[in-house]
Design an enzyme around this catalytic site. Structure first.
Site, PDB file in Angstrom:
ATOM      1  N   ASP A  60     -14.632   0.585   7.047  1.00  0.00           N
ATOM      2  CA  ASP A  60     -13.219   0.210   6.933  1.00  0.00           C
ATOM      3  C   ASP A  60     -12.303   1.103   7.767  1.00  0.00           C
ATOM      4  OD1 ASP A  60     -13.671   2.369   5.195  1.00  0.00           O
ATOM      5  OD2 ASP A  60     -12.108   1.741   3.807  1.00  0.00           O
ATOM      6  N   HIS A 114     -15.637  13.982   1.711  1.00  0.00           N
ATOM      7  CA  HIS A 114     -15.752  12.528   1.521  1.00  0.00           C
ATOM      8  C   HIS A 114     -16.987  12.035   2.257  1.00  0.00           C
ATOM      9  CE1 HIS A 114     -14.421   8.391   1.070  1.00  0.00           C
ATOM     10  NE2 HIS A 114     -14.415   8.222   2.374  1.00  0.00           N
ATOM     11  N   ASP A 133      -9.442   9.886   4.700  1.00  0.00           N
ATOM     12  CA  ASP A 133      -9.908   9.879   3.314  1.00  0.00           C
ATOM     13  C   ASP A 133     -10.257  11.281   2.813  1.00  0.00           C
ATOM     14  OD1 ASP A 133      -9.575   7.201   3.696  1.00  0.00           O
ATOM     15  OD2 ASP A 133     -11.662   6.655   3.356  1.00  0.00           O
TER      16      ASP A 133
END
Length: 255
Positions: A60, A114, A133
């Site tokens: 993503d 992450h 992220d």
């Protein structure tokens, strides 16, 4: 002159960011969840894309890279440590490296946690940090690959940036992150104020990112893990900072 910044909603709740140096007419995008919204934003402004900066390998954040490179001829920058699972890189980066977008210099920060090999881009002259992220608005990313100690070290690097830095993170998770933060600090006045602003922004369909680092330091429980009041709130007054962070992350995972 500062960089022009454009926040581009993508997919369901992702963001890509354009930065543009008008002096040298160079434009970069940070992460490419999908291609069409980015091409539309470029066309609307009459900008030509010169650079694609990738923070980490999750689909993503990179799904549109190859199509965008084919459409624009932009060169692709990403982490050497992540190169085996990124689209082909023109330039491989590691912590401490720099890159130029026109007259502006970006600094590469390893923010693994992450994922392993996650990087952030800090443009100190423009006061911008692209954290994807790692550090997020009122939160941080789940630890899919790294350890709590690793993520705490990464967040500590970002917390040391100038307080006025704009934190450009990768998702519209702010409202849910604030609900969790309230579970730990229901009386935090800065958090109460932020919650109201976030609710109004979402009602109007506006993004809640970027945010300032000073706002994160005042409201983000993951950056506040070292504070005695946070440690007391989670029942671990004698924990190390990394241990307190680990407990907060564990609670968020179950929230």
């Amino acid at each position: 002159m500062p960089l022009d910044l454009v926040t581009i909603p993508c997919l369901k709740d992702n963001y890509a960011f354009l930065i543009h140096d008008a002096v040298e007419n160079r434009t970069a995008v940070i992460d490419v969840p999908e291609t069409a919204p980015i091409l539309a934003a470029l066309s609307q402004r009459g900008w030509s894309l010169t650079d694609i900066l990738i923070t980490h390998h999750h689909d993503d954040h990179i799904a549109g890279v190859n199509d965008l490179r084919a459409a624009t001829g932009a060169r692709v920058w990403g982490a050497q440590a992540d190169a085996h699972r990124l689209p082909p890189l023109d330039h491989a980066l590691a912590e401490g490296d720099t890159l130029s977008i026109g007259s502006q210099t970006g600094h590469v920060i390893d923010v693994s946690g992450h994922t392993i090999g996650h990087i952030a881009f800090h443009f100190p002259q423009a006061g911008l940090a692209f954290t994807a992220d790692s550090l997020m608005a009122a939160g941080c990313g789940r630890l899919f690959e790294g350890s709590p100690a690793m993520m705490w070290a990464s967040l500590s690097k970002l917390a040391a940036l100038p307080p006025q830095t704009l934190i450009c993170s990768g998702h519209e998770y702010t409202a849910s992150n604030i609900r969790f933060a309230f579970a730990l600090e229901p009386g935090n006045p800065a958090l109460i104020s932020r919650a109201s602003k976030v609710a109004l922004a979402r009602e109007d369909g506006r993004p809640t990112v970027p945010s300032t680092l000073s706002e994160e330091l005042a409201t983000n429980p993951f950056l506040r893990a070292a504070l005695p009041e946070l440690k007391a709130a989670i029942g671990l007054p004698d924990a190390t900072d990394a241990e307190a962070f680990a407990e907060i992350r564990k609670r968020k995972d179950r929230f």
